[in-house]
Design an enzyme around this catalytic site. Sequence first.
Site, PDB file in Angstrom:
ATOM      1  N   LYS A 145      11.562   2.962 -17.251  1.00  0.00           N
ATOM      2  CA  LYS A 145      11.390   1.646 -17.876  1.00  0.00           C
ATOM      3  C   LYS A 145      12.395   1.550 -19.010  1.00  0.00           C
ATOM      4  O   LYS A 145      12.375   2.350 -19.943  1.00  0.00           O
ATOM      5  CB  LYS A 145       9.959   1.550 -18.399  1.00  0.00           C
ATOM      6  CG  LYS A 145       9.598   0.255 -19.101  1.00  0.00           C
ATOM      7  CD  LYS A 145       8.077   0.174 -19.278  1.00  0.00           C
ATOM      8  CE  LYS A 145       7.660  -0.960 -20.142  1.00  0.00           C
ATOM      9  NZ  LYS A 145       6.191  -1.136 -20.185  1.00  0.00           N
TER      10      LYS A 145
ATOM     11  N   ASP B 126      -4.426  -5.064 -21.316  1.00  0.00           N
ATOM     12  CA  ASP B 126      -3.645  -5.804 -20.314  1.00  0.00           C
ATOM     13  C   ASP B 126      -3.943  -5.272 -18.907  1.00  0.00           C
ATOM     14  O   ASP B 126      -3.021  -5.103 -18.090  1.00  0.00           O
ATOM     15  CB  ASP B 126      -2.145  -5.720 -20.631  1.00  0.00           C
ATOM     16  CG  ASP B 126      -1.368  -6.892 -20.032  1.00  0.00           C
ATOM     17  OD1 ASP B 126      -2.006  -7.874 -19.606  1.00  0.00           O
ATOM     18  OD2 ASP B 126      -0.124  -6.817 -19.979  1.00  0.00           O
TER      19      ASP B 126
ATOM     20  N   ASP C 163       1.483   0.311 -17.948  1.00  0.00           N
ATOM     21  CA  ASP C 163       1.853  -0.679 -18.967  1.00  0.00           C
ATOM     22  C   ASP C 163       0.926  -0.668 -20.183  1.00  0.00           C
ATOM     23  O   ASP C 163      -0.001  -1.492 -20.295  1.00  0.00           O
ATOM     24  CB  ASP C 163       1.913  -2.085 -18.344  1.00  0.00           C
ATOM     25  CG  ASP C 163       2.613  -3.059 -19.289  1.00  0.00           C
ATOM     26  OD1 ASP C 163       2.954  -2.651 -20.412  1.00  0.00           O
ATOM     27  OD2 ASP C 163       2.819  -4.220 -18.892  1.00  0.00           O
TER      28      ASP C 163
ATOM     29  N   SER D 105       9.435  -7.503 -21.302  1.00  0.00           N
ATOM     30  CA  SER D 105      10.390  -6.932 -22.238  1.00  0.00           C
ATOM     31  C   SER D 105      11.180  -5.777 -21.625  1.00  0.00           C
ATOM     32  O   SER D 105      11.832  -5.035 -22.340  1.00  0.00           O
ATOM     33  CB  SER D 105       9.611  -6.404 -23.442  1.00  0.00           C
ATOM     34  OG  SER D 105       8.600  -5.530 -22.962  1.00  0.00           O
TER      35      SER D 105
ATOM     36  N   THR E 195      -3.080 -11.387 -20.696  1.00  0.00           N
ATOM     37  CA  THR E 195      -2.608 -12.357 -19.689  1.00  0.00           C
ATOM     38  C   THR E 195      -3.697 -13.422 -19.508  1.00  0.00           C
ATOM     39  O   THR E 195      -4.863 -13.057 -19.301  1.00  0.00           O
ATOM     40  CB  THR E 195      -2.331 -11.607 -18.365  1.00  0.00           C
ATOM     41  OG1 THR E 195      -1.407 -10.558 -18.650  1.00  0.00           O
ATOM     42  CG2 THR E 195      -1.761 -12.519 -17.303  1.00  0.00           C
TER      43      THR E 195
ATOM     44  N   ASN F  21      -0.425  -4.535 -13.307  1.00  0.00           N
ATOM     45  CA  ASN F  21      -0.289  -3.274 -14.051  1.00  0.00           C
ATOM     46  C   ASN F  21      -1.086  -2.135 -13.419  1.00  0.00           C
ATOM     47  O   ASN F  21      -1.259  -1.082 -14.012  1.00  0.00           O
ATOM     48  CB  ASN F  21      -0.731  -3.480 -15.508  1.00  0.00           C
ATOM     49  CG  ASN F  21       0.277  -4.309 -16.279  1.00  0.00           C
ATOM     50  OD1 ASN F  21       1.440  -4.371 -15.899  1.00  0.00           O
ATOM     51  ND2 ASN F  21      -0.169  -4.956 -17.339  1.00  0.00           N
TER      52      ASN F  21
ATOM     53  N   LYS G   5      -4.657  -5.664 -15.346  1.00  0.00           N
ATOM     54  CA  LYS G   5      -4.455  -6.755 -14.372  1.00  0.00           C
ATOM     55  C   LYS G   5      -3.783  -6.176 -13.128  1.00  0.00           C
ATOM     56  O   LYS G   5      -3.262  -5.043 -13.153  1.00  0.00           O
ATOM     57  CB  LYS G   5      -3.613  -7.881 -14.964  1.00  0.00           C
ATOM     58  CG  LYS G   5      -2.234  -7.463 -15.411  1.00  0.00           C
ATOM     59  CD  LYS G   5      -1.442  -8.666 -15.889  1.00  0.00           C
ATOM     60  CE  LYS G   5      -0.103  -8.268 -16.434  1.00  0.00           C
ATOM     61  NZ  LYS G   5       0.733  -9.385 -16.864  1.00  0.00           N
TER      62      LYS G   5
ATOM     63  N   VAL H  30      13.059  -3.670 -17.912  1.00  0.00           N
ATOM     64  CA  VAL H  30      13.486  -3.606 -16.509  1.00  0.00           C
ATOM     65  C   VAL H  30      13.132  -2.196 -16.038  1.00  0.00           C
ATOM     66  O   VAL H  30      13.362  -1.228 -16.758  1.00  0.00           O
ATOM     67  CB  VAL H  30      15.013  -3.832 -16.380  1.00  0.00           C
ATOM     68  CG1 VAL H  30      15.468  -3.641 -14.940  1.00  0.00           C
ATOM     69  CG2 VAL H  30      15.380  -5.216 -16.860  1.00  0.00           C
ATOM     70  N   VAL H  31      12.541  -2.084 -14.848  1.00  0.00           N
ATOM     71  CA  VAL H  31      12.158  -0.760 -14.348  1.00  0.00           C
ATOM     72  C   VAL H  31      13.031  -0.425 -13.137  1.00  0.00           C
ATOM     73  O   VAL H  31      13.182  -1.238 -12.227  1.00  0.00           O
ATOM     74  CB  VAL H  31      10.656  -0.724 -13.997  1.00  0.00           C
ATOM     75  CG1 VAL H  31      10.265   0.633 -13.435  1.00  0.00           C
ATOM     76  CG2 VAL H  31       9.818  -1.053 -15.229  1.00  0.00           C
TER      77      VAL H  31
ATOM     78  N   ILE I 269      13.205  -1.845  -9.551  1.00  0.00           N
ATOM     79  CA  ILE I 269      11.973  -1.939  -8.753  1.00  0.00           C
ATOM     80  C   ILE I 269      10.920  -2.810  -9.427  1.00  0.00           C
ATOM     81  O   ILE I 269       9.874  -3.080  -8.856  1.00  0.00           O
ATOM     82  CB  ILE I 269      11.366  -0.542  -8.445  1.00  0.00           C
ATOM     83  CG1 ILE I 269      11.264   0.299  -9.720  1.00  0.00           C
ATOM     84  CG2 ILE I 269      12.158   0.173  -7.375  1.00  0.00           C
ATOM     85  CD1 ILE I 269      10.535   1.617  -9.491  1.00  0.00           C
ATOM     86  N   GLY I 270      11.196  -3.261 -10.635  1.00  0.00           N
ATOM     87  CA  GLY I 270      10.222  -4.130 -11.302  1.00  0.00           C
ATOM     88  C   GLY I 270      10.780  -4.691 -12.591  1.00  0.00           C
ATOM     89  O   GLY I 270      11.734  -4.152 -13.161  1.00  0.00           O
ATOM     90  N   ARG I 271      10.188  -5.785 -13.013  1.00  0.00           N
ATOM     91  CA  ARG I 271      10.587  -6.386 -14.286  1.00  0.00           C
ATOM     92  C   ARG I 271       9.350  -6.799 -15.042  1.00  0.00           C
ATOM     93  O   ARG I 271       8.388  -7.281 -14.432  1.00  0.00           O
ATOM     94  CB  ARG I 271      11.423  -7.654 -14.043  1.00  0.00           C
ATOM     95  CG  ARG I 271      12.839  -7.368 -13.692  1.00  0.00           C
ATOM     96  CD  ARG I 271      13.587  -8.665 -13.386  1.00  0.00           C
ATOM     97  NE  ARG I 271      14.768  -8.370 -12.586  1.00  0.00           N
ATOM     98  CZ  ARG I 271      15.924  -7.963 -13.092  1.00  0.00           C
ATOM     99  NH1 ARG I 271      16.062  -7.831 -14.397  1.00  0.00           N
ATOM    100  NH2 ARG I 271      16.956  -7.703 -12.317  1.00  0.00           N
ATOM    101  N   GLY I 272       9.371  -6.619 -16.342  1.00  0.00           N
ATOM    102  CA  GLY I 272       8.272  -7.092 -17.168  1.00  0.00           C
ATOM    103  C   GLY I 272       8.824  -8.059 -18.186  1.00  0.00           C
ATOM    104  O   GLY I 272       9.985  -8.463 -18.107  1.00  0.00           O
TER     105      GLY I 272
HETATM  106  P1  ADP Z   1       6.167  -4.678 -19.053  1.00  0.00           P
HETATM  107  O1  ADP Z   1       5.510  -3.977 -20.190  1.00  0.00           O
HETATM  108  O2  ADP Z   1       7.499  -5.242 -19.463  1.00  0.00           O
HETATM  109  O3  ADP Z   1       5.247  -5.648 -18.338  1.00  0.00           O
HETATM  110  P2  ADP Z   1       5.639  -2.693 -16.982  1.00  0.00           P
HETATM  111  O4  ADP Z   1       5.412  -1.323 -17.499  1.00  0.00           O
HETATM  112  O5  ADP Z   1       4.418  -3.453 -16.593  1.00  0.00           O
HETATM  113  O6  ADP Z   1       6.533  -3.520 -17.987  1.00  0.00           O
HETATM  114  O7  ADP Z   1       6.620  -2.614 -15.715  1.00  0.00           O
HETATM  115  C1  ADP Z   1       7.079  -3.802 -15.063  1.00  0.00           C
HETATM  116  C2  ADP Z   1       6.956  -3.645 -13.566  1.00  0.00           C
HETATM  117  O8  ADP Z   1       7.765  -2.542 -13.125  1.00  0.00           O
HETATM  118  C3  ADP Z   1       5.556  -3.314 -13.077  1.00  0.00           C
HETATM  119  O9  ADP Z   1       4.753  -4.456 -12.960  1.00  0.00           O
HETATM  120  C4  ADP Z   1       5.858  -2.631 -11.732  1.00  0.00           C
HETATM  121  O10 ADP Z   1       6.157  -3.581 -10.737  1.00  0.00           O
HETATM  122  C5  ADP Z   1       7.143  -1.858 -12.031  1.00  0.00           C
HETATM  123  N1  ADP Z   1       6.833  -0.474 -12.438  1.00  0.00           N
HETATM  124  C6  ADP Z   1       6.535  -0.046 -13.687  1.00  0.00           C
HETATM  125  N2  ADP Z   1       6.293   1.284 -13.705  1.00  0.00           N
HETATM  126  C7  ADP Z   1       6.452   1.721 -12.436  1.00  0.00           C
HETATM  127  C8  ADP Z   1       6.330   3.016 -11.792  1.00  0.00           C
HETATM  128  N3  ADP Z   1       5.997   4.097 -12.477  1.00  0.00           N
HETATM  129  N4  ADP Z   1       6.542   3.091 -10.450  1.00  0.00           N
HETATM  130  C9  ADP Z   1       6.876   1.977  -9.749  1.00  0.00           C
HETATM  131  N5  ADP Z   1       7.000   0.747 -10.293  1.00  0.00           N
HETATM  132  C10 ADP Z   1       6.795   0.604 -11.624  1.00  0.00           C
HETATM  133 MG    MG Z   2       3.410  -5.257 -17.097  1.00  0.00          MG
END
Ligand code: ADP
Ligand code: MG
Length: 389
Positions: free
Chosen positions: A49, A149, A167, A31, A186, A154, A151, A33-34, A26-29
Amino acid sequence: MTRNFRQELLTASGGFHEKYKTKEVIGRGLSSVVQRCIHRTTGKEYAVKVIELADDSMTDAQLDEVRRSTLNEVEILQTVSGHRSIITLIDFFSSATVAFLVFDLMKQGELFDYLTKKVTLKERETRVMMQELLQAVEYLHSRHVVHRDVKAENILLDDGLHIRLSDFGFSCLLRPGQRLRELCGTPSYLAPELLKCSMDETHPGYGMEVDMWACGVVMYTVVSGFPPFWHRKQLTMMHNIMEGKYQMNSSEWQDRSHTIKDLIFRMLTVDPSLRITAEQALSHPFFYSHKLEEQPFTSLQKFRVVVWVIVLCARLWANQRHRRPVSQNDLIQDAYRMRLGRRLIDGHAFRLYSHWVKRGLVQNRAALFQNTPRALAEEVHLNHDSSLH
Ligand code: ADP
Ligand code: MG
């Protein structure tokens, strides 16, 4: 903080898969994968995460850094979880190669994506969202945590569109009086003092105030639909940030209240010692003055509205009965007066010029429709083709 969790994190079981079933990403950052995941016994949904702690392509120093920052993120999350506008760390597991951080699932995803759909938020929606964000930041600062961070990516939204700040990868604990020097965050959200400090060794460093600057950038963006300091040349963007150069005179700002602009102005104040704090921002008139304006209707006002609606319906009904078809004469005399005529004329004008007529001098989104020679050539080509068939 839980007992000996530092040790647990480094040596712990990899029991995540025994307890949870992973689903789609559902998401990627940068470092991580979520993924959505399901608790095997209760069937409840969460987000996990997954952070890789070992990678063949990484040097030892990089691996140590990933481990250290993951440890730090978990430590901070354990300190601040529990606030209703901060993401809750439900569980965590770690093996030598991977860490799993389980959070409550935020079903509506990032504020960033929500904004992409809505472009801007109405004043009332901005008020609720900013109040929740500032409450989260105030809570962090009262516990000596700086996020670094903040933004739109997050800030996550739940089913009811309430936000939670997430985050904590860059966050850290700050002792009273302590200043930081590290360049992180950022680019378009970086505070002026953080940039200055990275360029000048004699700079005293930065503190909690950087989060309030980032809140100002978020608020400006949700109100106008574009960020205050974005520029395709990063150097110009940095310069604008350090000078606090941004504008509020485009058409997007015309019908925005004075109080909303004032709060943004106080957050985007270059001197950190003069910048509004989260606590002060929460007492700003933007969060209260509307209550004075929103008085409930009196019975007389309600009665007037009912009478007005009845009269309007009667008129519409009478008009409908005596409506005659549009004649050629009507069209010749004033075609633009009629809705159908207006739609036809505007539609053709758009096709001809490839853009709507600009309302203000600096209307940003109009740029999407700008009449470039290429677009015009394509238009002519298209018209030519269609006239051939
Ligand atoms: P990173 O530290 O690698 O940036 P994040 O914690 O920001 O990782 O998570 C990356 C993405 O994953 C987020 O921007 C969001 O889209 C998704 N995500 C993270 N946590 C959640 C959550 N609790 N529920 C839904 N989506 C999430
Ligand atoms: Mg993030």
